[in-house]
Design a protein around this motif. Structure first.
Motif, short mmCIF file in Angstrom:
data_model
loop_
_atom_site.label_atom_id
_atom_site.label_comp_id
_atom_site.label_asym_id
_atom_site.label_seq_id
_atom_site.Cartn_x
_atom_site.Cartn_y
_atom_site.Cartn_z
N SER A 29 42.00 33.39 29.40
CA SER A 29 41.80 34.71 30.01
C SER A 29 40.92 35.60 29.13
O SER A 29 40.05 36.33 29.64
N ILE A 30 41.13 35.55 27.83
CA ILE A 30 40.32 36.36 26.91
C ILE A 30 38.86 35.90 26.95
O ILE A 30 37.93 36.71 26.96
N TYR A 31 38.65 34.59 27.01
CA TYR A 31 37.29 34.05 27.15
C TYR A 31 36.62 34.56 28.42
O TYR A 31 35.45 34.98 28.40
N ILE A 32 37.36 34.57 29.53
CA ILE A 32 36.81 35.04 30.81
C ILE A 32 36.45 36.51 30.72
O ILE A 32 35.38 36.94 31.17
N LEU A 33 37.32 37.32 30.14
CA LEU A 33 37.05 38.75 30.01
C LEU A 33 35.80 39.01 29.18
O LEU A 33 34.97 39.87 29.51
N ARG A 34 35.63 38.25 28.12
CA ARG A 34 34.43 38.43 27.29
C ARG A 34 33.17 37.97 28.02
O ARG A 34 32.10 38.56 27.84
N GLU A 35 33.31 36.94 28.86
CA GLU A 35 32.18 36.49 29.66
C GLU A 35 31.73 37.57 30.66
O GLU A 35 30.54 37.76 30.88
N VAL A 36 32.70 38.26 31.27
CA VAL A 36 32.35 39.32 32.21
C VAL A 36 31.49 40.38 31.53
O VAL A 36 30.45 40.81 32.04
N VAL A 37 31.94 40.82 30.35
CA VAL A 37 31.22 41.87 29.64
C VAL A 37 29.85 41.38 29.18
O VAL A 37 28.86 42.12 29.20
N ALA A 38 29.77 40.10 28.81
CA ALA A 38 28.50 39.55 28.34
C ALA A 38 27.49 39.38 29.47
O ALA A 38 26.28 39.54 29.26
N GLU A 39 27.97 39.05 30.69
CA GLU A 39 27.06 38.68 31.77
C GLU A 39 26.83 39.76 32.81
O GLU A 39 25.83 39.71 33.55
#
Length: 319
Positions: A29-39
């Protein structure tokens, strides 16, 4: 790469920490959240004060360093679409929790959409749950959000089981289950044209039991109606319908006071509790382990109108 790469790195440490299933889910979940902010250009996190949004917000605080020595601000605002028919305990908790974090909260009101004429209801007591889709799309357009992070899970309902973690919506905010993008090896395609949107579900792979186990482990505060309390109800079509001005007793019905708790919380006019004496997270975990009915199947009147009720609402822009 992604979450598996981060887990592998942790396991190569001199004294690797043994990870249980909640650690794996949290890392994903933390990886997904960081992906949202990055992309994504301008994401936001939907926060209603319900248990799933509490968990997602807590994961976001972990993902972006809040609560540690690396103090920072959330890289997105919180958003709530307020039907005006919410349980007051949940709204009070929402405001208190947001204030304690110093977070930005954007509230879109269905009442405003009714005044504008973009939402029309037959009578004041009609459920406003489906009408949220209009107000949500208006709020997205007003603030220019291109991604909304939410707490939907695949185990909740059949239509949600079809949804990707990064769920693509067209320029009208509509969802087409046949036009979703592949997500092999945790690679997410967040490319969008102007006006298109993403709905992102970091806890998509969690279950109701996982959520409660995580709440217990992290000692997360929730609105009190998630725990056993006495409430006046009537028994209607297999549901325990709370007696309120929006859901009054019908002719011939007899009310009773019963110990209940809410498994999911939404609009008063369509959300029902279940009979329960579980007044702690640990006791709710014990109940959840043996239940045979999904939380929405046991508590949501609007999902019982047809087999495809949720899918139809999602195609029209519902979260």
């Amino acid at each position: 790469m992604g979450v598996m790469h981060e887990v592998a790195q942790a396991q190569r440490q001199p004294n690797p920490v043994r990870m249980d299933h909640l650690d794996w889910l949290e890392a994903e979940s933390i990886y997904i959240l960081r992906e949202v902010v990055a992309e994504c250009r301008k994401p936001a996190l939907l926060f209603s004060g319900g248990k799933d949004s509490v968990v997602v917000l807590h994961l976001a605080l972990k993902a972006f360093g809040l609560g540690s020595q690396r103090k920072t601000h959330l890289p997105f605002p919180l958003v709530h679409i307020d039907t005006g028919h919410n349980y007051p305990e949940v709204i009070e908790f929402r405001d208190r929790h947001v204030a304690s974090l110093g977070a930005e909260l954007v509230v879109g009101h269905v009442e405003d959409s009714i005044r504008r004429g973009t939402v029309r209801l037959r009578k004041d007591t009609d459920s406003r749950n489906a009408a949220q889709a209009v107000t949500l799309l208006e709020t997205i357009a007003e603030h220019g959000f291109d991604a909304l992070i939410g707490g939907a899970r695949r185990d909740e309902e059949k239509a949600r089981a079809k949804e990707r973690i990064f769920s693509f919506r067209d320029e009208f905010g509509q969802w087409d289950p046949k036009a979703q993008r592949p997500e092999l090896w945790h690679l997410f395609n967040a490319r969008m044209h102007a006006g298109e949107q993403m709905r992102v579900f970091p806890i998509s792979n969690w279950t109701e039991l996982d959520v409660w186990q995580y709440i217990a482990r992290e000692e997360l505060a929730l609105p009190p109606i998630y725990y056993a309390h006495e409430r006046e109800i009537v028994r209607r079509r297999g549901l325990l319908v709370p007696v309120t001005p929006l859901t009054p007793k019908l002719d011939g019905e007899t009310s009773e006071r019963v110990s209940v708790r809410f498994r999911t919380v939404g609009d008063i006019s369509c959300t029902c509790p279940v009979a329960s004496t579980a007044d702690t997270a640990e006791r709710i975990i014990a109940e959840t382990m043996v239940t045979e009915i999904t939380e929405r199947g046991a508590t949501r009147m609007d999902d019982q109108t047809s087999e495809a009720a949720m899918e139809l609402r999602k195609k029209q822009g519902y979260f």
